[in-house]
Design a protein around this motif. Structure first.
Motif, short mmCIF file in Angstrom:
data_model
loop_
_atom_site.label_atom_id
_atom_site.label_comp_id
_atom_site.label_asym_id
_atom_site.label_seq_id
_atom_site.Cartn_x
_atom_site.Cartn_y
_atom_site.Cartn_z
N ALA A 201 0.85 -1.18 0.00
CA ALA A 201 0.00 0.00 0.00
C ALA A 201 0.89 1.24 0.00
N GLN A 202 0.30 2.37 -0.31
CA GLN A 202 1.06 3.62 -0.32
C GLN A 202 0.40 4.64 0.60
N LEU A 203 1.23 5.31 1.41
CA LEU A 203 0.73 6.37 2.28
C LEU A 203 0.84 7.70 1.54
N SER A 204 -0.06 8.62 1.87
CA SER A 204 0.02 9.97 1.33
C SER A 204 -0.28 10.96 2.43
N PHE A 205 0.40 12.09 2.36
CA PHE A 205 0.24 13.14 3.36
C PHE A 205 0.08 14.47 2.64
N ASN A 206 -1.08 15.08 2.78
CA ASN A 206 -1.37 16.33 2.07
C ASN A 206 -1.00 17.54 2.94
N ALA A 207 0.31 17.79 3.04
CA ALA A 207 0.79 18.92 3.83
C ALA A 207 0.13 20.22 3.37
N GLN A 208 -0.23 21.08 4.35
CA GLN A 208 -1.00 22.28 4.03
C GLN A 208 -0.19 23.56 4.07
N GLY A 209 1.13 23.45 4.23
CA GLY A 209 1.95 24.66 4.25
C GLY A 209 2.22 25.12 5.66
N THR A 210 2.32 26.44 5.85
CA THR A 210 2.70 27.02 7.14
C THR A 210 1.65 26.72 8.20
N VAL A 211 2.14 26.33 9.37
CA VAL A 211 1.26 26.03 10.49
C VAL A 211 1.10 27.28 11.36
N THR A 212 -0.13 27.62 11.69
CA THR A 212 -0.44 28.77 12.55
C THR A 212 -1.40 28.31 13.64
N PRO A 213 -1.64 29.15 14.66
CA PRO A 213 -2.59 28.76 15.71
C PRO A 213 -3.97 28.42 15.17
N ASN A 214 -4.35 29.02 14.05
CA ASN A 214 -5.68 28.80 13.50
C ASN A 214 -5.76 27.57 12.60
N THR A 215 -4.61 26.97 12.25
CA THR A 215 -4.65 25.76 11.44
C THR A 215 -4.82 24.56 12.36
N GLN A 216 -5.91 23.85 12.17
CA GLN A 216 -6.25 22.72 13.03
C GLN A 216 -6.65 21.53 12.16
N TRP A 217 -6.33 20.34 12.67
CA TRP A 217 -6.77 19.14 11.96
C TRP A 217 -8.21 18.84 12.35
N ASN A 218 -8.99 18.38 11.38
CA ASN A 218 -10.37 18.00 11.64
C ASN A 218 -10.69 16.76 10.82
#
Length: 627
Positions: free
Chosen positions: A236-253
């Motif tokens: 299988a293959q893993l993928s990670f969709n990095a979103q760029g710069t992390v800030t206090p308002n960037t949250q995982w959901n």
């Protein structure tokens, strides 16, 4: 036994010795090679009954210890990654007692304010307060930046980990395919098994894995939660969709539409895919640590400094005013007249709160209500935890449509409880019960508003601002204004331009008046406030309540304890891992002394076989001479 048979036996012995000596040489050469498993020859008696035959190579491997070692490797990498980040967080907070900490900056600010209250007309003491306030804001800014830098490092760590994991999965499947085409148990097969084990170990550093043997030398690899990573020759293959710069308002959901941070998913050749984060499929290893840090521990650390910044700003700028009783006591109102309070909502900012309590006379239950001004209807309805008090029932009210719309929303929410709202004039909000014998009695009402001016006629002032804007705790579609405030907090530019406003709060305020400076000092040093359980201090049921300095000491101490516990866990995990590794080495590793002893025995056996062949050769020559 005939001479020919004896010669064949001796020759088979020589061949077996040569193969065994070759493995001994390989063992010695790879004694320090990580993951190398000691090899021995597999020798059996020839079918003729005489001589020996080498039919394969054995790996001296204890599979039970190997499985335990992989499990503990995952745990060790989880613990060490987490301990490293939390120790770095502790260094961002600074050493206790140092001036370059939040506590040190806060104490410097209160000391400067004490000096101002002693000499309020001194320009130097006023500037001293401004400088101390700027240092406090800058310390919060730096702490927030440091926390987000660690979150960004965790995000980068996930990117790299997924790349390494994909390479390991591909290599494991590739070796499985090679082993299918090479079913023999020779030295090359053993070397490939070593190599595959190394890739599995590499994978176990990143996540918790379980290896299931298949037919022949095939293996399948799963996470401990049961997600297949490798099935025979398919990876299988893993993928990670990095979103760029992390800030206090960037949250995982878990909802991709609401998530602003990268998620890890696994995809298969048949087209199926699984989100490994939302399914909780990765429970250990470096990847699990990165996720826990990025989405929990460091988010909580940010919430702590944001709460401090918000509480500090609100402590100086918020003014709570009790409502005016209605109807007036004189003249006495007719019996049964609804009673309550008038509240002046002029200057109410988005995020400001109207509070009232009423008693349900039917059940004799008292209710505490917080009405929060909202100017962005997309955030409605608000959750009850929009305020810190767990007893509060929270109602967000959209003020963007004017007072008539506000009354409609309030009466719709509380009319059935016997509570009535009206607007007798201007910006006055009247809240009344339904009179004697009704369903409700209004007990109290107040309104909390944020001072927006440095000269509003009262001691309250917006000393600290949100990047130049008033902080009022507003809630919008992008989140709460409190989120990330520590990184944006600044000293009011009006005070930088005119430090006299630390003393002069209205027309005619004497230059030596200490009302405002005393108020600021009292609020910062002695004011008692409640703090959100999202900071890890207190709980939802019993929020922590105390001074600003007390709260600062609480969460910095908490972080210190968490970092120390994480380091202890990491150290303990290292002990377990090293113990298992020593057991593994004692079974599967190369002991040079043992190999030298084996080599000596093989040399003696080789010499014996050679002597037999030499003797047979002499006997053959003698026999030929006779003939």
């Amino acid at each position: 036994m005939g001479l020919s048979q004896a010669l064949s036996t001796a020759m088979s012995g020589l061949r077996a010795n040569q193969a065994a000596m070759s493995l001994v040489s390989s063992n010695v050469a790879n004694a320090e090679t990580p993951g190398y498993v000691r090899k021995t020859t597999n020798q059996v008696q020839m079918s003729t009954g005489t001589g020996v035959q080498t039919i394969g190579v054995n790996r001296t491997l204890n599979e039970y210890i190997q499985a335990q070692l992989r499990t503990e490797t995952s745990g060790a990498y989880y613990a060490s990654t987490r301990a490293s980040f939390l120790n770095n967080l502790q260094s961002i907070y600074g050493d206790p007692g140092s001036s370059s900490t939040l506590e040190g900056s806060f104490n410097a600010l209160t000391s400067a304010l004490q000096a101002l209250s002693t000499s309020p007309d001194s320009q130097s003491t006023r500037i001293g307060v401004i400088n101390a306030a700027q240092s406090m804001a800058q310390q919060l800014n730096a702490t927030s930046q440091g926390i987000q830098g660690l979150r960004n490092s965790a995000e980068l760590g996930l990117t790299n980990a997924v790349s390494v994991a994909n390479n390991a999965l591909t290599q494991i499947a590739s070796i499985n395919r090679q082993l299918q085409g090479n079913p023999g148990q020779d030295a090359s097969t053993a070397a490939m098994l070593d190599q595959r084990d190394q890739y599995i170990t590499q994978l176990s550093q990143l996540m918790d894995v379980r290896v299931v043997p298949g037919n022949g030398d095939q293996v399948s690899v799963y996470t401990m939660s049961g997600v297949q990573l490798v099935g025979g020759s398919d990876a299988a293959q893993l993928s990670f969709n990095a979103q760029g710069t992390v800030t206090p308002n960037t949250q995982w959901n878990a909802d991709p539409a609401k998530s602003s941070l990268g998620s890890i998913s696994i995809s298969y050749a048949n087209g199926g895919s699984i989100d490994l984060i939302s399914s909780g499929s990765i429970r250990s290893g470096a990847i699990a640590a990165y996720l826990e840090l990025r989405d929990k521990s460091l988010v909580q650390a940010q919430a702590q400094v944001d709460q401090l910044a918000a509480a500090m700003a609100s402590a100086l700028s918020d003014r709570t005013t009790s409502g005016t009783a209605y109807p007036p006591a004189t003249p006495a109102p007719p019996p049964g007249t609804p009673a309550g309070f008038d509240l002046d909502l002029s200057g109410l900012q988005s995020g400001n709160v109207v509070n009232f309590t009423y008693t349900d006379t039917i059940t004799n239950t008292q209710h505490s209500i917080s009405i929060i001004r909202v100017d962005d209807p997309s955030v409605l309805p608000l959750k009850d935890n929009a305020t810190i008090d767990p007893k509060d029932k929270v109602l967000g009210v959209d003020f963007s449509g004017g007072m008539a719309s506000v009354l409609t929303q309030l009466n719709a929410a509380f009319g059935s409880a016997g509570v009535q709202f009206s607007n007798p004039s201007g910006s006055t909000l009247r809240v009344l019960d339904d009179g004697a014998g009704g369903m409700a009695d209004i007990n109290a009402a107040s309104v909390t508003k944020t001072a927006t001016s440095l000269s509003g006629g009262g001691p309250e002032l917006p000393l600290f601002t949100d990047g130049g804007h008033v902080y009022s705790g507003t809630i919008t579609a992008t989140g709460s204004q409190q989120t990330g405030l520590a990184g944006r907090i600044t000293v009011n530019s009006g005070l930088l331009a005119d430090p006299s406003r630390l003393v002069v709060y209205g027309p005619g305020t004497p230059a030596g008046d200490t009302t405002r400076s005393d108020y600021i000092l009292s609020q910062l040093k002695s004011g008692s406030f409640s703090y959100s359980a999202s900071t890890g201090v207190g709980s939802n049921a019993t929020p922590y309540k105390g001074t600003l300095l007390g709260f600062t000491q609480q969460f910095t101490s908490l972080q210190g304890n968490v970092a120390a516990s994480a380091q202890l866990l990491s150290d303990g995990q290292d002990v377990v891992l090293n113990t298992l590794q020593k057991k593994m080495d004692s079974v599967s590793g190369v002991d040079i002394d043992e190999e030298m002893a084996n080599l000596l025995a093989l040399q003696n056996a080789y010499s014996a076989n050679a002597r037999v062949m030499s003797t047979i050769n002499t006997m053959f020559q003698s026999l030929m001479q006779v003939i």
